[in-house]
Design an enzyme around this catalytic site. Structure first.
Site: not given
Length: 258
Positions: A104, A130-132, A143
């Protein structure tokens, strides 16, 4: 015979406890990760992902001894993410029995180290998480550090960036939907579906079989599921369970060829 889509249980940990969050906040204790893996062994699970959600922000390296204990109980391929910062750490994850590493913050903090991990393990063994989160205008901003650090990249930009590093798969998590059990963010698939070259595992929000079916229908290559597999009923009682193949067939998720 039937075609089985990838429906992946995703266990989130904090230290040595299995926890569940909502919007990446307020972790709730669920149980022992080792025991949870034992239960999922009997649920026809093809693969599983385990994420330590606070290792990076607490500057902890992976707990290799505990991860080995988990792997020794698993009958299915495992992926692990959390606190991986170096090639040597990734090598140890593979050595103790994990098929994939999930990266990440490292993707954005040290892309050269990511390339070294890809060169060692191959693209198929390295996953980008992938965090959003959507802003007031609906733009999806990526983010890291469990929802704390903005990268300045949009989702499609971050995915192309990960592809350029040689990463072979994406876990795409909506922070807004995570833990809500009200369905995946399907709009994001409409936006990126035609512009990416690697498989996307949609994560965050599954609360029913219909949510899973709709995500796969809208273009997700696979789905990750957490709350739906560990909660039961409107009061969210803890009960690790998942639908059987007959239910998936009935809902048209598994395509029967007989």
């Amino acid at each position: 015979m039937y075609k089985r889509p990838r429906i992946i249980p995703c266990l989130t940990m904090q230290h040595m406890d299995m926890v569940k969050t909502i919007h990446f906040k307020n972790p709730r204790y669920i149980g022992d990760p080792v025991n949870s893996v034992r239960i999922f062994n009997n649920k026809d699970v093809d693969e599983m992902c385990i994420l330590d959600i606070t290792a990076t922000i607490e500057r902890r390296e992976p707990d290799f001894g505990f991860l080995h204990e988990i792997a020794s109980e698993a009958f299915m391929p495992l992926g692990y993410g959390g606190g991986i910062k170096t090639l040597s750490q990734a090598k140890e994850i593979f050595r103790i029995g994990y098929e994939k590493v999930v990266l990440n913050s490292l993707i954005f903090d040290d892309p050269e180290e990511v390339k070294r991990i890809v060169d060692f393990a191959g693209s198929q063994s390295v996953v980008a998480s992938i965090d959003y989160k959507r802003d007031l205008f609906g733009k999806c901003g990526v983010i890291t550090h469990c929802g704390r650090n903005k990268t300045g990249k949009a989702v499609d930009e971050a995915i192309r960036y990960a592809e350029d590093l040689g990463i072979g798969e994406i876990i795409l998590t909506s922070i807004d939907h995570e833990g809500q059990m009200e369905g995946y963010d399907l709009k994001v698939m409409q936006k990126i579906g035609r512009n990416i070259q690697v498989p996307v595992i949609l994560n965050g929000g599954a609360g029913s079989i219909d949510d899973i079916a709709e995500a796969l229908k809208r273009g997700a290559d696979a789905v990750a599921v957490s709350s739906f597999f560990v909660y039961y009923g409107s009061n969210r009682a803890v009960l690790i369970n998942m639908p059987g193949e007959e239910e998936y067939l009935r809902r048209g998720i598994y395509e029967d060829f007989d």
